[in-house]
Scaffold this active site. Structure first.
Site, short mmCIF file in Angstrom:
data_model
loop_
_atom_site.label_atom_id
_atom_site.label_comp_id
_atom_site.label_asym_id
_atom_site.label_seq_id
_atom_site.Cartn_x
_atom_site.Cartn_y
_atom_site.Cartn_z
N HIS A 153 0.84 -1.20 0.00
CA HIS A 153 0.00 0.00 0.00
C HIS A 153 0.87 1.25 0.00
O HIS A 153 2.08 1.19 0.21
CB HIS A 153 -0.92 0.02 1.23
CG HIS A 153 -2.11 -0.88 1.11
ND1 HIS A 153 -2.03 -2.22 1.41
CD2 HIS A 153 -3.38 -0.65 0.70
CE1 HIS A 153 -3.23 -2.78 1.21
NE2 HIS A 153 -4.06 -1.84 0.78
N LYS A 157 -0.53 4.78 4.57
CA LYS A 157 -1.37 3.82 5.30
C LYS A 157 -0.79 3.57 6.69
O LYS A 157 0.40 3.33 6.84
CB LYS A 157 -1.51 2.51 4.53
CG LYS A 157 -2.52 1.55 5.16
CD LYS A 157 -2.89 0.43 4.19
CE LYS A 157 -3.89 -0.53 4.83
NZ LYS A 157 -5.17 0.12 5.18
#
EC number: 1.17.1.8
Length: 265
Positions: A153, A157
């Site tokens: 990600h 995040k």
């Protein structure tokens, strides 16, 4: 469908606002942002060059008083505050927030006895179909195959492994008749010894602007099978959230997920 968006100035919030504005059946009636946000007071459609007449605000009760549904992709603490407001105003919830503790999830279960909630770590159709593929694969690769889950990600995040990776792990563990809590291994470092064949390993990558990549690896002797889902845009999450809103229109109470919404159970 009178819809309010939480986390309205964030990446996902903006995608949700755009999806609501482009849906002929939906009406944007509220846009929540965190206290102190520099975006407070701005029009919710400003980033699109549109005047929606809806201003970003941190007044939770004022927003809930206007809405029938709230879509929330924020953080656990904020989501729980929104759950309390939903109970006060009888507003249905679509929750895509990740990183909840077991105790926080219990709050959602209790709230669902009074209002209808769709709670899913990932609302894309592709991911939820992938979960069914993983259940099928796990049953056929239950012996002689090591199972690892690798996710990647963007740098912003804040939780790891991702909620989607955990969903995939739960799907695989469930198909094998195991509890993920008992067999998950989160990261490896130093001298770990040989791999326990009953475990499911997790590895998390963070960098750049990766929207979300997930691979479940079934590694055997002489072959390996990889089932991968890659998100190139958050639009799939936004469209899934609107499907969840439509699903809730016929429900008054209960806790559901995207498997329910998509009829995959």
């Amino acid at each position: 469908m009178k819809i309010a968006i939480a986390g309205a100035s964030g990446r996902m919030g903006r995608m949700l606002i755009e999806a609501v504005l482009n849906d002929a059946d939906a009406q944007l009636v509220g846009a929540l942002d965190r206290a102190g946000s520099p975006s407070l007071g701005q029009d919710a459609g400003a980033f699109l060059g549109k005047d929606t007449g809806v201003k970003l605000t941190d007044d939770i009760d004022a927003v809930f008083a206007q809405a029938d549904y709230l879509i929330d992709f924020t953080r656990p603490e904020g989501t729980l505050a929104h759950v309390e407001a939903a109970l006060r105003h009888d507003v249905k919830l679509v929750i895509g927030t990740t990183g909840f503790t077991a105790e926080q999830k219990a709050v959602l279960h209790a709230a669902a006895e009074k209002v209808a909630i769709v709670f899913a770590a990932n609302m894309s159709v592709g991911v939820n179909v992938t979960l069914k593929l993983l259940e099928f694969a796990a049953k056929h690769f239950s012996h002689g195959y090591d199972i690892e889950i690798i996710e990647a990600h963007h740098r912003h995040k804040v939780d790891a492994p991702s909620g989607t990776a955990l969903m995939m792990g739960e799907a695989v563990a469930g198909a094998l008749g195991r509890s993920l809590d008992d067999c998950a291994v989160y990261g490896r470092h130093g001298v770990t010894g040989e791999r326990d064949p009953s475990t499911i390993g997790f590895a998390a990558v963070r960098g750049g602007d990766i929207v979300g990549d997930h691979t479940v690896l079934f590694a055997g002797i002489g072959e390996r099978i990889e089932i991968t889902h890659k998100s190139s845009s958050r639009v799939s999450y936004a469209q899934g959230a609107l499907r969840a809103v439509r699903f809730l229109s016929a429900r008054d109470t209960g806790l559901f997920d995207m498997q329910d919404v998509l009829g995959l159970r």
